[in-house]
Scaffold this active site. Structure first.
Site, PDB file in Angstrom:
ATOM      1  N   ARG A 130      56.754  41.288 -70.304  1.00 38.55           N
ATOM      2  CA  ARG A 130      56.586  39.765 -70.777  1.00 38.55           C
ATOM      3  C   ARG A 130      55.289  39.565 -71.323  1.00 38.55           C
ATOM      4  O   ARG A 130      54.655  38.805 -71.883  1.00 38.55           O
ATOM      5  CB  ARG A 130      57.117  38.622 -69.860  1.00 38.55           C
ATOM      6  CG  ARG A 130      58.610  38.564 -69.894  1.00 38.55           C
ATOM      7  CD  ARG A 130      58.963  37.470 -68.872  1.00 38.55           C
ATOM      8  NE  ARG A 130      58.855  37.738 -67.494  1.00 38.55           N
ATOM      9  CZ  ARG A 130      60.003  38.571 -66.987  1.00 38.55           C
ATOM     10  NH1 ARG A 130      60.906  38.758 -67.418  1.00 38.55           N
ATOM     11  NH2 ARG A 130      59.656  38.781 -65.677  1.00 38.55           N
ATOM     12  N   GLU A 167      57.476  45.523 -52.754  1.00 43.50           N
ATOM     13  CA  GLU A 167      57.799  45.004 -51.177  1.00 43.50           C
ATOM     14  C   GLU A 167      59.169  45.792 -51.156  1.00 43.50           C
ATOM     15  O   GLU A 167      59.351  46.237 -50.005  1.00 43.50           O
ATOM     16  CB  GLU A 167      58.023  43.555 -51.193  1.00 43.50           C
ATOM     17  CG  GLU A 167      56.321  42.847 -51.323  1.00 43.50           C
ATOM     18  CD  GLU A 167      55.641  43.237 -50.057  1.00 43.50           C
ATOM     19  OE1 GLU A 167      56.095  43.710 -49.013  1.00 43.50           O
ATOM     20  OE2 GLU A 167      54.434  43.212 -50.211  1.00 43.50           O
TER      21      GLU A 167
END
Length: 285
Positions: A130, A167
């Site tokens: 994006r 993560e």
């Protein structure tokens, strides 16, 4: 001195291993999978790495000269919130509706162009995917070139790669060799920032080819990034916070009350804040 700089730059081109070629990938995937299963699926939080680089306070546009600017509210309202996408419990910030609103989209680009026009930036680097939507018009507006930072195996010519940890896994950004020259001043653009892991990788990638990263910029940034985003000491400029669907997202309902009202809220396409928050399994980077 010039020879020393060139040798230093050449040394930085030593390729980093991407997760797709790392022999420990399967081991990490197994570890990440077991960590993911240990999380309560209805108790989501934004995680921040304990292994932070130099911390830097983020700059939200409203707190940096644009307080009360009606363009910021229009930009925020143009962003659609899609509950439970791509999975249950995630409040997806859909910027495609911002692109449909030509005035709000133009305001977004204008704010960035006004900020960076006089900073002598020669490179605007957009993070896949994006960042590609906002980077090119900003580059045109400030008279800079646009350089895409892509995921592995997307660029056709010789590349330099930078691996980074998320993560719940690893990823990699790549840049065409020769696209950015030593000494060029660069701006990094993406649509949203949460933990800062991807932006930090983009900074390292550009610095390895000798560029000077002036700043990182995002349309959306979670409030938690203020002072907690690991961006290698680089400033971060953000236009708006993530949108909410309804005021009940910030209610003080007890868990019991939240469970009672959950079906009603979901019928109205609203999620209770005490039941659902941002998911670490799919947190923007």
């Amino acid at each position: 001195m010039l020879l020393s700089a060139l040798l230093s730059t050449a040394h930085k081109f030593a390729p980093s291993q991407c997760p797709y070629t790392n022999i420990d990938r399967d081991k990490r995937s197994s570890q990440n999978s077991s960590q993911s299963k240990s999380q309560n699926p209805k108790s989501f939080h934004l995680f921040f790495s304990t292994q932070t680089d130099t911390e830097v306070c983020s700059m939200f546009a409203e707190e940096n000269g644009l307080k009360g600017d009606p363009r910021l509210q229009a930009i925020s309202q143009a962003i659609r919130v899609v509950p439970h996408f791509p999975k249950q419990g995630i409040m997806f910030q859909d910027i495609t509706t911002l692109l449909l609103d030509h005035k709000a989209f133009k305001d977004t680009i204008d704010i960035f162009v006004d900020r960076y026009r006089d900073m002598h930036i020669s490179v605007v680097a957009g993070v896949e995917a994006r960042g590609f939507m906002f980077g090119p018009p900003i580059a045109l507006g400030i008279g800079a070139k646009f350089v895409p930072l892509r995921k592995p195996r997307k660029l056709p010519s010789e590349v330099i790669s930078e691996q980074y940890e998320l993560e719940y896994g690893s990823d990699c950004l790549e840049l065409h060799v020769g696209a950015v020259q030593p000494g060029e001043r660069a701006l990094i653009i993406d649509d949203m920032v949460a933990t800062g892991g991807t932006l930090s990788a983009a900074i390292r990638l550009l610095e390895r080819v000798g560029a000077e990263v002036v700043e990182c910029a995002c349309v959306i940034g979670v409030p938690e990034v203020k002072g907690h985003c690991r961006l290698n000491g680089k400033p971060l400029y953000v236009l708006v916070e993530p949108r909410e669907i309804d005021s009940c997202l910030r209610c003080d309902c007890s868990p019991v009350a939240a469970d009672v009202k959950k079906e009603e809220c979901l019928r109205r396409k609203v999620m209770m804040c005490s039941s659902y928050q941002f998911s670490p399994e799919w947190a923007p980077n």
